[in-house]
Motif scaffolding. Structure first.
Motif, PDB file in Angstrom:
ATOM      1  N   ALA A 156       0.820  -1.205   0.000  1.00 33.38           N
ATOM      2  CA  ALA A 156       0.000   0.000   0.000  1.00 33.38           C
ATOM      3  C   ALA A 156       0.854   1.256   0.000  1.00 33.38           C
ATOM      4  O   ALA A 156       0.526   2.252  -0.660  1.00 33.38           O
ATOM      5  N   ALA A 157       1.969   1.221   0.716  1.00 33.41           N
ATOM      6  CA  ALA A 157       2.832   2.405   0.803  1.00 33.41           C
ATOM      7  C   ALA A 157       3.388   2.788  -0.563  1.00 33.41           C
ATOM      8  O   ALA A 157       3.494   3.977  -0.887  1.00 33.41           O
ATOM      9  N   SER A 158       3.744   1.800  -1.369  1.00 34.38           N
ATOM     10  CA  SER A 158       4.286   2.111  -2.689  1.00 34.38           C
ATOM     11  C   SER A 158       3.223   2.767  -3.577  1.00 34.38           C
ATOM     12  O   SER A 158       3.509   3.693  -4.347  1.00 34.38           O
ATOM     13  N   VAL A 159       1.972   2.309  -3.454  1.00 32.25           N
ATOM     14  CA  VAL A 159       0.872   2.944  -4.185  1.00 32.25           C
ATOM     15  C   VAL A 159       0.671   4.366  -3.681  1.00 32.25           C
ATOM     16  O   VAL A 159       0.475   5.303  -4.468  1.00 32.25           O
ATOM     17  N   ALA A 160       0.724   4.548  -2.363  1.00 30.32           N
ATOM     18  CA  ALA A 160       0.525   5.873  -1.778  1.00 30.32           C
ATOM     19  C   ALA A 160       1.581   6.862  -2.265  1.00 30.32           C
ATOM     20  O   ALA A 160       1.257   8.017  -2.597  1.00 30.32           O
ATOM     21  N   VAL A 161       2.830   6.425  -2.319  1.00 29.84           N
ATOM     22  CA  VAL A 161       3.898   7.310  -2.788  1.00 29.84           C
ATOM     23  C   VAL A 161       3.677   7.691  -4.252  1.00 29.84           C
ATOM     24  O   VAL A 161       3.828   8.856  -4.637  1.00 29.84           O
ATOM     25  N   CYS A 162       3.295   6.719  -5.077  1.00 32.60           N
ATOM     26  CA  CYS A 162       3.019   7.009  -6.489  1.00 32.60           C
ATOM     27  C   CYS A 162       1.888   8.017  -6.635  1.00 32.60           C
ATOM     28  O   CYS A 162       1.969   8.953  -7.447  1.00 32.60           O
ATOM     29  N   ARG A 163       0.832   7.834  -5.865  1.00 31.87           N
ATOM     30  CA  ARG A 163      -0.296   8.764  -5.923  1.00 31.87           C
ATOM     31  C   ARG A 163       0.150  10.177  -5.537  1.00 31.87           C
ATOM     32  O   ARG A 163      -0.237  11.165  -6.172  1.00 31.87           O
ATOM     33  N   ILE A 191      11.462   1.933   0.025  1.00 31.72           N
ATOM     34  CA  ILE A 191      10.596   1.818   1.197  1.00 31.72           C
ATOM     35  C   ILE A 191      11.075   0.655   2.055  1.00 31.72           C
ATOM     36  O   ILE A 191      11.315  -0.440   1.544  1.00 31.72           O
ATOM     37  N   LEU A 192      11.213   0.903   3.333  1.00 35.17           N
ATOM     38  CA  LEU A 192      11.655  -0.126   4.281  1.00 35.17           C
ATOM     39  C   LEU A 192      10.628  -0.242   5.396  1.00 35.17           C
ATOM     40  O   LEU A 192      10.365   0.730   6.110  1.00 35.17           O
ATOM     41  N   THR A 193      10.038  -1.428   5.539  1.00 41.09           N
ATOM     42  CA  THR A 193       9.015  -1.657   6.560  1.00 41.09           C
ATOM     43  C   THR A 193       9.559  -2.570   7.648  1.00 41.09           C
ATOM     44  O   THR A 193      10.086  -3.639   7.369  1.00 41.09           O
ATOM     45  N   GLU A 194       9.412  -2.140   8.898  1.00 34.98           N
ATOM     46  CA  GLU A 194       9.849  -2.938  10.031  1.00 34.98           C
ATOM     47  C   GLU A 194       8.681  -3.044  11.015  1.00 34.98           C
ATOM     48  O   GLU A 194       8.109  -2.031  11.406  1.00 34.98           O
ATOM     49  N   ILE A 207       4.213  -0.623  13.330  1.00 35.13           N
ATOM     50  CA  ILE A 207       4.979  -0.733  12.095  1.00 35.13           C
ATOM     51  C   ILE A 207       5.721   0.573  11.879  1.00 35.13           C
ATOM     52  O   ILE A 207       5.136   1.661  12.013  1.00 35.13           O
ATOM     53  N   ILE A 208       6.993   0.464  11.556  1.00 36.46           N
ATOM     54  CA  ILE A 208       7.782   1.635  11.177  1.00 36.46           C
ATOM     55  C   ILE A 208       7.953   1.575   9.668  1.00 36.46           C
ATOM     56  O   ILE A 208       8.558   0.649   9.128  1.00 36.46           O
ATOM     57  N   LEU A 209       7.395   2.562   9.003  1.00 36.81           N
ATOM     58  CA  LEU A 209       7.420   2.608   7.542  1.00 36.81           C
ATOM     59  C   LEU A 209       8.389   3.698   7.094  1.00 36.81           C
ATOM     60  O   LEU A 209       8.091   4.887   7.185  1.00 36.81           O
ATOM     61  N   GLY A 210       9.567   3.283   6.648  1.00 39.44           N
ATOM     62  CA  GLY A 210      10.572   4.233   6.189  1.00 39.44           C
ATOM     63  C   GLY A 210      10.450   4.485   4.698  1.00 39.44           C
ATOM     64  O   GLY A 210      10.361   3.548   3.907  1.00 39.44           O
ATOM     65  N   ILE A 211      10.432   5.745   4.319  1.00 40.69           N
ATOM     66  CA  ILE A 211      10.304   6.136   2.914  1.00 40.69           C
ATOM     67  C   ILE A 211      11.398   7.139   2.577  1.00 40.69           C
ATOM     68  O   ILE A 211      11.557   8.143   3.278  1.00 40.69           O
ATOM     69  N   GLY A 212      12.145   6.851   1.532  1.00 36.91           N
ATOM     70  CA  GLY A 212      13.181   7.777   1.082  1.00 36.91           C
ATOM     71  C   GLY A 212      12.964   8.134  -0.372  1.00 36.91           C
ATOM     72  O   GLY A 212      12.970   7.251  -1.238  1.00 36.91           O
ATOM     73  N   VAL A 213      12.735   9.411  -0.655  1.00 42.18           N
ATOM     74  CA  VAL A 213      12.502   9.882  -2.020  1.00 42.18           C
ATOM     75  C   VAL A 213      13.675  10.759  -2.453  1.00 42.18           C
ATOM     76  O   VAL A 213      14.027  11.724  -1.764  1.00 42.18           O
ATOM     77  N   ASN A 214      14.274  10.408  -3.594  1.00 43.68           N
ATOM     78  CA  ASN A 214      15.305  11.264  -4.172  1.00 43.68           C
ATOM     79  C   ASN A 214      14.600  12.389  -4.930  1.00 43.68           C
ATOM     80  O   ASN A 214      14.116  12.200  -6.036  1.00 43.68           O
ATOM     81  N   PHE A 215      14.538  13.550  -4.326  1.00 47.65           N
ATOM     82  CA  PHE A 215      13.779  14.659  -4.895  1.00 47.65           C
ATOM     83  C   PHE A 215      14.594  15.387  -5.966  1.00 47.65           C
ATOM     84  O   PHE A 215      14.147  15.558  -7.094  1.00 47.65           O
ATOM     85  N   ILE A 250       2.482  12.721   0.811  1.00 45.64           N
ATOM     86  CA  ILE A 250       2.816  11.321   1.111  1.00 45.64           C
ATOM     87  C   ILE A 250       2.172  10.918   2.434  1.00 45.64           C
ATOM     88  O   ILE A 250       1.604   9.824   2.562  1.00 45.64           O
ATOM     89  N   VAL A 251       2.244  11.785   3.441  1.00 46.59           N
ATOM     90  CA  VAL A 251       1.579  11.513   4.717  1.00 46.59           C
ATOM     91  C   VAL A 251       0.080  11.311   4.493  1.00 46.59           C
ATOM     92  O   VAL A 251      -0.519  10.350   4.987  1.00 46.59           O
ATOM     93  N   ASN A 252      -0.534  12.210   3.725  1.00 50.61           N
ATOM     94  CA  ASN A 252      -1.972  12.097   3.444  1.00 50.61           C
ATOM     95  C   ASN A 252      -2.323  10.750   2.827  1.00 50.61           C
ATOM     96  O   ASN A 252      -3.262  10.068   3.252  1.00 50.61           O
ATOM     97  N   GLN A 253      -1.573  10.378   1.803  1.00 51.86           N
ATOM     98  CA  GLN A 253      -1.899   9.167   1.050  1.00 51.86           C
ATOM     99  C   GLN A 253      -1.621   7.899   1.846  1.00 51.86           C
ATOM    100  O   GLN A 253      -2.410   6.944   1.803  1.00 51.86           O
ATOM    101  N   VAL A 254      -0.510   7.869   2.577  1.00 52.20           N
ATOM    102  CA  VAL A 254      -0.184   6.669   3.363  1.00 52.20           C
ATOM    103  C   VAL A 254      -1.223   6.446   4.450  1.00 52.20           C
ATOM    104  O   VAL A 254      -1.744   5.331   4.613  1.00 52.20           O
ATOM    105  N   LEU A 255      -1.556   7.475   5.203  1.00 48.94           N
ATOM    106  CA  LEU A 255      -2.511   7.299   6.300  1.00 48.94           C
ATOM    107  C   LEU A 255      -3.890   6.936   5.774  1.00 48.94           C
ATOM    108  O   LEU A 255      -4.606   6.143   6.395  1.00 48.94           O
ATOM    109  N   ALA A 256      -4.279   7.487   4.628  1.00 48.02           N
ATOM    110  CA  ALA A 256      -5.583   7.145   4.049  1.00 48.02           C
ATOM    111  C   ALA A 256      -5.633   5.682   3.629  1.00 48.02           C
ATOM    112  O   ALA A 256      -6.609   4.971   3.905  1.00 48.02           O
ATOM    113  N   LEU A 257      -4.574   5.209   2.966  1.00 43.80           N
ATOM    114  CA  LEU A 257      -4.561   3.816   2.512  1.00 43.80           C
ATOM    115  C   LEU A 257      -4.471   2.841   3.677  1.00 43.80           C
ATOM    116  O   LEU A 257      -5.083   1.775   3.650  1.00 43.80           O
TER     117      LEU A 257
END
Length: 330
Positions: A156-163, A191-194, A207-215, A250-257
């Motif tokens: 879900a997190a990968s979809v959220a980031v894409c959105r 994305i790293l999930t622990e 769950i700790i959901l780590g997200i790193g985006v190369n902006f 990203i926060v909006n989309q991850v929490l919604a999903l």
């Protein structure tokens, strides 16, 4: 909230516009001296603020520093701002988020860092995190899921980031199983999930959901061995677009999903964004020789369904394998 924080919030809301010290003081119910002090503190932090006689203070539109105040206007629910924490430098946002989890930080807590000295990716790899070039964040989630259902968080997190990327930037993003986000055949997000499991109940405590985006990471900032694979969203960042806006989305989309994981409706979008479905890949299992297979589907738990050369069908789960062979540079 401090005068400095309040002044920054107003400047972010009116980014590129001038507002007088008198207006700021009146709006925030503080003294002109407090406004002047806050402006100087912000300048020391790196904010590009110009002061023009008879016009006031103006935050330069090119200023791109992460802050709670900068993200607040873009949050779906403004009250979420109290759970956002921005640091200049950390070893790893995941490590800090884990410590917060142990201190009973609530669901939706988010840790950001402008720079990481020990950013980590999947399978023990490092994640390059140069200062002011990316969005490095970890979300603390308490989703009340079983261990099996929690596997869907990564998907879900990968979809959220894409959105989030497409909504904010207009750039089309795709997913390489399990959870690497690609743009123009270059990995721009990992994305790293622990998970922390409650052994008595069998459920997931957090769950700790780590997200790193190369902006806007430049090619030469990546280690030589990954320069042909890694990329960034932008070489030149468009005007009026900053990292705060994308970070908040990203926060909006991850929490919604994450609030609707059990219905699995996002899996259809995951499939449509997949870089691997219908492709021949090399499967790399731990302690085994790589072997070829064709990616044919994503199952209801986010597993990758493969058909081997002998016709045998198998399902790969997150963390078991890597896949290669999609692009010439892999």
């Amino acid at each position: 909230m401090s005068s400095k924080s309040n002044v920054l919030r107003v400047l972010e809301e009116k980014k590129g516009e001038s507002i007088s010290g008198e207006e700021l003081a009146k709006a925030l119910q503080i003294s002109r001296s407090a406004v002047w002090k806050a402006i100087n503190e912000l300048k020391k932090d790196g904010y590009q603020i110009t002061a023009v006689t008879n016009r006031g203070y103006c935050l330069d539109p090119s200023t791109d520093l992460l802050s709670v105040e900068g993200m607040e206007p873009y949050l779906r629910h403004p009250e979420w701002k109290s759970n956002l924490h921005v640091y200049q430098i950390l070893e790893s946002t995941n490590i800090t988020a884990k410590k917060m989890a142990l201190d009973n930080a609530p669901h939706g807590t988010v840790v950001f860092a402008e720079e990481q000295t020990g950013g980590r990716g999947r399978m023990g790899r490092s994640f390059v995190s140069p200062k002011h070039r990316g969005i490095y964040m970890s979300l603390l989630l308490r989703p009340h899921l079983s261990s099996q259902d929690s596997l869907l968080v990564t998907t879900a997190a990968s979809v959220a980031v894409c959105r989030a990327i497409e909504k904010v930037t207009g750039v089309q993003a795709e997913i390489k199983w399990v959870n690497d986000v690609y743009v123009n055949q270059r990995k721009i997000c990992g994305i790293l999930t622990e998970a922390v499991t409650d052994f008595e109940s069998g459920g997931v405590e957090s769950i700790i959901l780590g997200i790193g985006v190369n902006f806007s990471t430049a090619k030469e900032e990546f280690p030589e061995e990954i320069q042909e694979k890694a990329g960034a969203l932008f070489e030149i960042v468009p005007e009026r677009l900053d990292r705060n806006q994308l970070a908040a989305e990203i926060v909006n989309q991850v929490l919604a999903l994450c609030d609707g994981l059990r219905d699995r409706s996002f899996l259809e979008e995951y499939r449509s964004r997949s870089l691997v479905l219908g492709k021949n890949v090399q499967v790399v299992r731990f302690s085994q020789e790589p072997y070829p297979a064709k990616a044919v589907d994503i199952d209801g738990d986010g597993g990758l369904v493969l058909e081997r050369e002998d016709g045998q069908v198998e399902v790969l789960q997150s963390g078991e394998v890597s896949i290669r062979g999609l692009f010439d540079h892999e």
